[in-house]
Design a protein around this motif. Structure first.
Motif: not given
Length: 486
Positions: A71-74, A87-94, A278-282
């Motif tokens: 989770y990132s706040e610009f 802001r941005q939320l990123n999630a990944s599965v490997d 998965y990416q979400n800019f909320l």
């Protein structure tokens, strides 16, 4: 001059002491140690740790799945961008599945399995060592109790002798020198009794440390089964069954697989992989068209990854040379262990045979010394022998009796040690399984070998062996033999 003879029961058997109804047997002592000795329990726990080596090695051949989220706040926007999000939320599965790793996994598993076998042999060795310690301390208590009885009896005989000598001195039949000689021998005998009692305390303390309980009226041990007829037979059995040698061989085999594991570092590796994101800019992503911007996105990738080392600064070659040298050392250790076992087996066999021969000669010596003492006493009554001759004959009898007690102890301990080095002195060999379930290290291995769930763990570690701090300090006294048998 008539005196009480040495208690006949002292020399009747290995125990040499009368046995009350509630006496403790050697089998009971061994079973208590099997269930409660901290050294043996620690060795079992260490073996359970060794079992996990196979699981750890096998895990390198299984798929691995990892996930991450950010989770990132610009805090400061790009001044030239009209759509910069806040802001941005990123999630990944490997997911990764190894296909080929140069043989490192297969050889690593084989090496771990060999070390499990070596650990099981080490556990057998620890079991034999603990049992040998228990038998040694069991026989030491019996020996020292018998010696205390002999020393106490010697003091009593010399006290009666001193009284008789003093009475004869009073009527002028003996001299002051005769009285002084009797007093000297009595003083020495009392000192020997104190030494014997101190040795008995030491033996009882060591027994408590090995068994976890105070010795209580120990019974004579049973005959030892399966003793070899020759040193060559003993060596042949030892080379086939000795757990230390088996452990050394298994470790040498494991070291051979370690060479292949080290060499695999120069070979290619192949794995399959896939990942999803998965990416979400909320709701903070702007738009330059006026229409609402899509705030979420997903992606997925799959492929094959090939890795081929080209240059690693000589690290792989050094690791393989190191493993080769360690394997050579392990092979030499096999020979060293074999040499040691051969030498120890022959030496223990010789000690066992010598102790048996000493028993026979000591029995003859005791019989002769008893006859000699009676003869010297008889001759003293007619003036042909002095008081010193009686004292010397009494001392000679005591030495023969102590030597017989010691020889019987030495013969049994040497015999058990011979069985131990032959790999024939473990719980199954001694019939301890008749009184409960024996510990089988294979059970734990089968329990854990197929566990692949990362969130599985055993209960918190606790010590299960008993402490001995509350056991009263033993003394050097021996219960009266006659009253004990009533």
């Amino acid at each position: 001059m008539r005196t009480r003879s040495v208690i006949p029961g002292l020399l009747a058997g290995v125990c040499l002491l009368a046995t009350p109804a509630q006496a403790e047997t050697l089998k009971e002592a061994l079973l208590r140690a099997y269930e409660d000795n901290p050294t043996l329990l620690a060795a079992r726990a260490q073996q359970r740790a060794t079992d996990e080596g196979v699981v750890i090695q096998r895990s390198q051949a299984l798929p691995s799945v990892t996930t991450s989220a950010t989770y990132s706040e610009f805090l400061q926007q790009n001044s030239v961008s009209f759509i910069s999000p806040e802001r941005q939320l990123n999630a990944s599965v490997d997911l990764s599945l190894p296909i080929y790793q140069g043989g490192a996994v297969r050889n690593g598993i084989l090496a771990a399995e060999n070390r499990v076998e070596a650990g099981r042999a080490d556990l057998r060795s620890t079991e034999s060592a603990v049992f040998t310690d228990v038998v040694t301390n069991y026989m030491n208590v019996i020996q020292n109790e018998a010696i205390v009885e002999l020393a106490a009896n010697n003091v009593e005989v010399l006290e009666i002798n001193l009284q008789a000598t003093s009475d004869r001195f009073e009527i002028g039949d003996l001299t002051r020198t005769d009285v002084a000689q009797s007093e000297s021998r009595l003083a020495i005998a009392r000192g020997d009794l104190r030494t014997a009692e101190a040795n008995l305390v030491n033996a009882r303390e060591r027994y408590i440390a090995a068994v976890g309980a105070a010795p209580t009226d120990l019974e004579p041990p049973p005959p030892l089964p399966g003793l070899p007829a020759s040193p060559d037979e003993a060596v042949a059995v030892a080379l086939e069954n000795n757990p230390d040698l088996i452990a050394a061989i298994e470790r040498a085999d494991a070291a051979g697989f370690d060479i292949e594991v080290a060499g695999s570092g120069r070979l290619p590796t192949v794995s399959l992989f896939t990942n999803g994101g998965y990416q979400n800019f909320l709701g903070t992503l702007g738009s330059i068209t006026g229409a609402p911007a899509d705030q979420t996105s997903t992606n997925a990738t799959a492929g094959v990854r090939l890795s081929l080392p080209i240059f690693q600064g000589g690290r792989v070659a050094a690791q393989q040379r190191q493993a080769t040298a360690q394997a050579e050392a392990a092979l030499e250790q096999v020979i060293a262990t074999e040499r040691s076992i051969i030498a120890q087996t022959r030496a223990i066999y010789s000690s066992w045979r010598a102790a048996n021969a000493i028993i026979a000669s000591s029995e003859a010596a005791v019989a002769a010394a008893e006859l000699s003492l009676e003869g010297v006493r008889a001759e003293n009554t007619v003036g042909n022998r002095s008081i010193l001759d009686i004292l010397d004959a009494q001392q000679e009898l005591l030495r023969a009796q102590v030597q017989l007690v010691t020889a019987r102890r030495n013969a049994y301990v040497a015999g058990f040690s011979l069985l131990a080095i032959m790999g024939k002195a473990e719980a199954r060999d001694l019939g301890l399984g008749e009184d409960g379930v024996l510990y089988d290290p294979v059970d734990n291995y089968e329990r854990v070998r197929r566990i692949v769930w990362d969130w599985h763990w055993d209960p918190d570690p606790v010590a299960t062996s008993s402490r001995t701090v509350d056991i009263p300090a033993p003394d050097g006294e021996v219960a009266d033999t006659e009253s004990a048998g009533d």
